[in-house]
Design a protein around this motif. Structure first.
Motif, PDB file in Angstrom:
ATOM      1  N   ILE A 163      25.488  39.006  45.346  1.00  0.00           N
ATOM      2  CA  ILE A 163      26.385  38.842  46.437  1.00  0.00           C
ATOM      3  C   ILE A 163      27.197  40.458  46.877  1.00  0.00           C
ATOM      4  N   ASN A 164      27.039  40.912  46.108  1.00  0.00           N
ATOM      5  CA  ASN A 164      28.432  41.746  45.705  1.00  0.00           C
ATOM      6  C   ASN A 164      29.745  42.122  45.821  1.00  0.00           C
ATOM      7  N   LYS A 165      29.915  40.324  44.438  1.00  0.00           N
ATOM      8  CA  LYS A 165      31.825  40.516  44.379  1.00  0.00           C
ATOM      9  C   LYS A 165      31.536  39.950  43.141  1.00  0.00           C
ATOM     10  N   SER A 166      32.493  39.688  42.655  1.00  0.00           N
ATOM     11  CA  SER A 166      32.938  39.246  41.132  1.00  0.00           C
ATOM     12  C   SER A 166      32.919  38.217  41.578  1.00  0.00           C
ATOM     13  N   ILE A 167      32.630  37.071  40.038  1.00  0.00           N
ATOM     14  CA  ILE A 167      32.610  35.027  40.514  1.00  0.00           C
ATOM     15  C   ILE A 167      33.561  34.771  38.966  1.00  0.00           C
ATOM     16  N   ILE A 168      34.227  34.268  39.068  1.00  0.00           N
ATOM     17  CA  ILE A 168      34.899  33.179  38.121  1.00  0.00           C
ATOM     18  C   ILE A 168      34.818  32.034  38.047  1.00  0.00           C
ATOM     19  N   ILE A 169      33.825  31.605  37.424  1.00  0.00           N
ATOM     20  CA  ILE A 169      33.630  30.226  36.492  1.00  0.00           C
ATOM     21  C   ILE A 169      34.573  29.313  36.368  1.00  0.00           C
ATOM     22  N   THR A 170      35.469  28.492  36.549  1.00  0.00           N
ATOM     23  CA  THR A 170      36.475  27.715  36.289  1.00  0.00           C
ATOM     24  C   THR A 170      36.257  25.804  36.727  1.00  0.00           C
ATOM     25  N   ASP A 171      36.934  25.162  34.777  1.00  0.00           N
ATOM     26  CA  ASP A 171      36.364  24.103  35.017  1.00  0.00           C
ATOM     27  C   ASP A 171      38.182  23.647  35.954  1.00  0.00           C
ATOM     28  N   CYS A 172      38.259  22.626  36.476  1.00  0.00           N
ATOM     29  CA  CYS A 172      39.175  22.398  37.497  1.00  0.00           C
ATOM     30  C   CYS A 172      40.941  22.549  37.364  1.00  0.00           C
ATOM     31  N   ASP A 173      41.023  23.071  36.272  1.00  0.00           N
ATOM     32  CA  ASP A 173      42.260  23.111  35.624  1.00  0.00           C
ATOM     33  C   ASP A 173      41.909  25.000  35.281  1.00  0.00           C
ATOM     34  N   ASP A 213      35.161  20.951  50.566  1.00  0.00           N
ATOM     35  CA  ASP A 213      35.653  21.365  49.111  1.00  0.00           C
ATOM     36  C   ASP A 213      35.235  22.420  49.263  1.00  0.00           C
ATOM     37  N   THR A 214      35.341  23.388  49.329  1.00  0.00           N
ATOM     38  CA  THR A 214      35.589  24.778  49.903  1.00  0.00           C
ATOM     39  C   THR A 214      37.076  24.990  50.347  1.00  0.00           C
ATOM     40  N   ALA A 215      37.417  26.628  50.437  1.00  0.00           N
ATOM     41  CA  ALA A 215      38.758  25.863  50.826  1.00  0.00           C
ATOM     42  C   ALA A 215      39.066  28.638  49.872  1.00  0.00           C
ATOM     43  N   TYR A 216      40.254  29.205  50.878  1.00  0.00           N
ATOM     44  CA  TYR A 216      40.561  30.184  50.474  1.00  0.00           C
ATOM     45  C   TYR A 216      41.981  29.997  49.686  1.00  0.00           C
ATOM     46  N   ARG A 217      41.809  30.703  48.460  1.00  0.00           N
ATOM     47  CA  ARG A 217      42.892  30.769  47.478  1.00  0.00           C
ATOM     48  C   ARG A 217      43.729  31.532  46.950  1.00  0.00           C
ATOM     49  N   LYS A 218      44.600  31.301  46.704  1.00  0.00           N
ATOM     50  CA  LYS A 218      45.229  32.524  45.872  1.00  0.00           C
ATOM     51  C   LYS A 218      45.547  32.486  44.618  1.00  0.00           C
ATOM     52  N   LEU A 219      45.286  32.935  43.661  1.00  0.00           N
ATOM     53  CA  LEU A 219      44.931  32.921  42.585  1.00  0.00           C
ATOM     54  C   LEU A 219      45.826  34.230  42.016  1.00  0.00           C
ATOM     55  N   LYS A 220      45.837  34.013  40.523  1.00  0.00           N
ATOM     56  CA  LYS A 220      46.280  35.192  39.961  1.00  0.00           C
ATOM     57  C   LYS A 220      45.764  35.229  38.831  1.00  0.00           C
ATOM     58  N   ILE A 221      44.993  36.910  38.531  1.00  0.00           N
ATOM     59  CA  ILE A 221      44.596  37.211  37.417  1.00  0.00           C
ATOM     60  C   ILE A 221      45.428  37.920  36.611  1.00  0.00           C
ATOM     61  N   ASN A 222      45.292  37.276  35.484  1.00  0.00           N
ATOM     62  CA  ASN A 222      46.587  38.060  34.481  1.00  0.00           C
ATOM     63  C   ASN A 222      47.127  38.599  34.938  1.00  0.00           C
ATOM     64  N   THR A 232      33.710  24.520  44.663  1.00  0.00           N
ATOM     65  CA  THR A 232      33.828  23.136  43.940  1.00  0.00           C
ATOM     66  C   THR A 232      33.100  22.211  43.476  1.00  0.00           C
ATOM     67  N   LEU A 233      32.505  22.731  42.539  1.00  0.00           N
ATOM     68  CA  LEU A 233      30.781  22.147  42.181  1.00  0.00           C
ATOM     69  C   LEU A 233      31.095  20.590  41.918  1.00  0.00           C
ATOM     70  N   THR A 237      32.388  19.576  37.939  1.00  0.00           N
ATOM     71  CA  THR A 237      32.047  19.992  36.532  1.00  0.00           C
ATOM     72  C   THR A 237      33.070  21.342  36.811  1.00  0.00           C
ATOM     73  N   GLY A 238      33.738  21.775  37.419  1.00  0.00           N
ATOM     74  CA  GLY A 238      33.985  23.183  37.602  1.00  0.00           C
ATOM     75  C   GLY A 238      34.349  23.774  39.483  1.00  0.00           C
ATOM     76  N   LEU A 239      34.898  24.968  38.840  1.00  0.00           N
ATOM     77  CA  LEU A 239      34.906  25.619  40.193  1.00  0.00           C
ATOM     78  C   LEU A 239      34.426  27.262  40.313  1.00  0.00           C
ATOM     79  N   VAL A 240      33.850  27.252  41.641  1.00  0.00           N
ATOM     80  CA  VAL A 240      32.983  28.438  41.780  1.00  0.00           C
ATOM     81  C   VAL A 240      34.265  29.802  42.799  1.00  0.00           C
ATOM     82  N   CYS A 241      34.765  30.875  41.870  1.00  0.00           N
ATOM     83  CA  CYS A 241      35.876  31.238  42.504  1.00  0.00           C
ATOM     84  C   CYS A 241      35.227  32.674  42.541  1.00  0.00           C
ATOM     85  N   VAL A 242      35.448  32.768  44.168  1.00  0.00           N
ATOM     86  CA  VAL A 242      34.584  34.709  44.610  1.00  0.00           C
ATOM     87  C   VAL A 242      35.554  35.410  44.694  1.00  0.00           C
ATOM     88  N   LEU A 243      35.865  36.368  43.943  1.00  0.00           N
ATOM     89  CA  LEU A 243      36.954  37.120  44.997  1.00  0.00           C
ATOM     90  C   LEU A 243      36.690  37.955  45.557  1.00  0.00           C
TER      91      LEU A 243
END
Length: 542
Positions: A163-173, A213-222, A232-233, A237-243
């Protein structure tokens, strides 16, 4: 597929764009025929509209209006067949099309509308087939990675590249399991540590076109803020976060992620990654209970099914709130001890559910639908009272215990839990020494607390305002005296003991109250109204 493809890249020849040439990248999704003015109301966005021009051939006003109305529909373009009713497209239509920004296409007379439609729909079906094959290809790669135990990083790398996007997999926290970044964002990750990701204080914008269970959110990376598409998985079990960068994620890629999320969830569960962050894994149900965020029935069902919470039965919740426990280690030990004691005590009960956070342990007891709410609450109180007495001094901290009303239905699960905190909170405000409190024992307070402040003020004014004024001017305590007298069933001896007063002193106080309220305490209805005024006063005071 765009308008430019139709004009320049197909087997159809001599199509000519005579207006709106800067709109050749307009998306082309389907075809419609305009042979009646009423058809305009059925024109969809991104449709190519074809016409012979018969309906507007004799009216310049109609020619202008057709252009304007089609522009408002958001259609891709208007194609007019020439050499039938028009030798060429009227100049007035070309000028209006340029003015409003609607592409106007000259269609050669020797092509039938069915030929054009067939070509376009064949291309659409071909594209859809290719998309399905591509999706099958990537899903097949993810499945192979799962069954061959290649790991989550390999799976996310395949998905990110596709999909040519950065992806981060996290838990719900937002604890990171895996992260793959495109070249533009490689600086956010190093070879040793996974990036730190956290939610910002900016509210999420829920996409109303997506499932819940989908949304657009602003998240901090470092500490750097980015916009993400978050999915939401299954089983939480976790979240798929696509930048999200300048280009939003396409609907096609969202559909692919929907298909891929099940495999990702299986990989997380199989690798026990979710359990490595014990708080989020074990306490997510508790987070659901305490949250104020709205949840759809679908979400709640998924949570209940994953944690084996029996939402089909009646339930009473009991919360154990720990205080003065000292260190976190000591508090965790007490929670663990309580869990073990409850499991042993209720081993033969027909149904229970336990969840906890750092200082609250909540127990749900389940009852059959034919059992009355009153019996369920009383039975819960009796067994919890017996359980607490047998604990004795084995728990070395203060425990406040709240018992809810009996509830049923899936949408009242959180209400059942919150009942327990509300009655514990009320007990503290009233300086009640009992360690166990029932929501139903103080129902009048809970009902009044739902009313507007203006209503409570009016209730006080109409029932106990002379007592409020007297207590204020004389530093007295007549309101509390009357409350305890009422709760003691008008037994002056019990009331005096609870207030640590001589009986004669209490009698003098009661006489003063009767004088101020113009009441002799004989009328039960009047006394109940006065008692409600006292409850309203205490709620306002708190």
């Amino acid at each position: 597929m765009t308008l430019e493809w139709l004009i320049n890249s197909t087997e159809l020849n001599n199509f000519k764009c005579v207006a709106g040439k800067n709109k050749l990248n307009n998306h082309l999704s389907s075809v419609n025929i305009l042979d009646n003015p009423d058809v305009i109301r059925w024109i969809k966005k991104d449709e190519l509209v074809l016409t012979t021009g018969y309906i507007f051939k004799d009216s310049k006003e109609a020619q202008i209006n057709i252009i304007r109305e089609l522009k408002e529909t958001g259609c891709c373009a208007l194609g007019i067949k020439i050499k039938r009713f028009f030798e060429t497209i009227p100049e007035i239509m070309i000028e209006e099309a340029e003015k409003v920004g609607l592409p106007l296409v000259e269609v050669p007379f020797y092509y039938s509308f069915s030929e054009i439609s067939k070509l376009i729909y064949n291309k659409i079906y071909s594209n859809e087939l290719n998309n399905d094959l591509l999706q099958y290809s990537i899903i097949n790669k993810l499945s192979s990675a799962f069954f061959e135990n290649q790991g989550l990083d390999v799976m996310i790398n395949e998905l990110s590249h596709f999909i040519n996007k950065s992806i981060i997999i996290t838990d719900c926290d937002y604890n990171v399991f895996s992260a793959i970044f495109s070249l533009d964002y490689k600086h956010l990750i190093n070879e040793i540590d996974l990036p730190k990701i956290s939610p910002t204080e900016i509210a999420s914008h829920i996409s109303h076109t997506e499932i819940s269970d989908t949304a657009y959110r602003k998240l901090k990376i470092n500490d750097e803020v980015f916009r993400f598409f978050v999915l939401t998985l299954p089983n939480f079990t976790g979240l798929v976060c696509v930048l999200i960068d300048d280009n939003d994620i396409s609907s096609y890629d969202k559909l692919l992620l929907e298909k891929a999320k099940n495999i990702i969830s299986l990989e997380i569960t199989q690798s026990n990654k979710a359990k490595s962050f014990s708080n989020s894994y074990h306490n997510f149900f508790f987070d659901f209970l305490i949250s104020e965020n709205a949840r759809s029935e679908k979400d709640i069902l998924e949570i209940c099914n994953f944690y084996d919470f029996d939402y089909t039965k009646k339930r009473v919740c009991v919360s154990f709130v720990l205080e003065n426990c000292g260190s976190d280690q000591h508090r965790n030990k007490i929670i663990s001890t309580l869990q073990q004691a409850i499991s042993n005590k209720f081993r033969d009960h027909h149904g229970l559910f336990l969840c906890a956070n750092n200082n609250i342990l909540s127990l749900f007891l389940f009852y059959k639908s034919e059992q009355s709410n009153i019996w369920a609450v009383n039975n819960t109180y009796n067994i919890i009272s017996d359980f607490y007495n047998k604990l004795g001094d084995s728990i070395s901290c203060t425990i406040n215990i709240g018992i809810s009303r009996c509830h049923s239905g899936i949408n009242s699960i959180r209400t059942t839990f919150k009942d327990t905190l509300n009655c514990i909170n009320l007990k503290k405000h009233q300086n009640d020494a009992d360690h166990i409190c029932c929501y139903t024992d103080k129902l009048e307070y809970h009902l009044l607390s739902t009313l507007p402040e203006s209503y409570l003020l009016k209730l006080c004014e109409d029932t106990i305002s002379p007592l409020i004024e007297f207590d204020k001017n004389n530093n007295a305590n007549l309101i509390d005296t009357l409350r305890i007298y009422y709760q003691s069933k008008f037994n002056s001896t019990d009331t005096a003991k609870k207030l640590f007063l001589h009986r004669n002193t209490l009698i003098h106080r009661l006489d003063k109250i009767k004088e101020l309220l113009h009441s002799d305490f004989i009328d039960n209805d009047r006394m109940f109204s006065i008692y409600l005024g006292i409850c309203a006063y205490e709620i306002l005071k708190d």
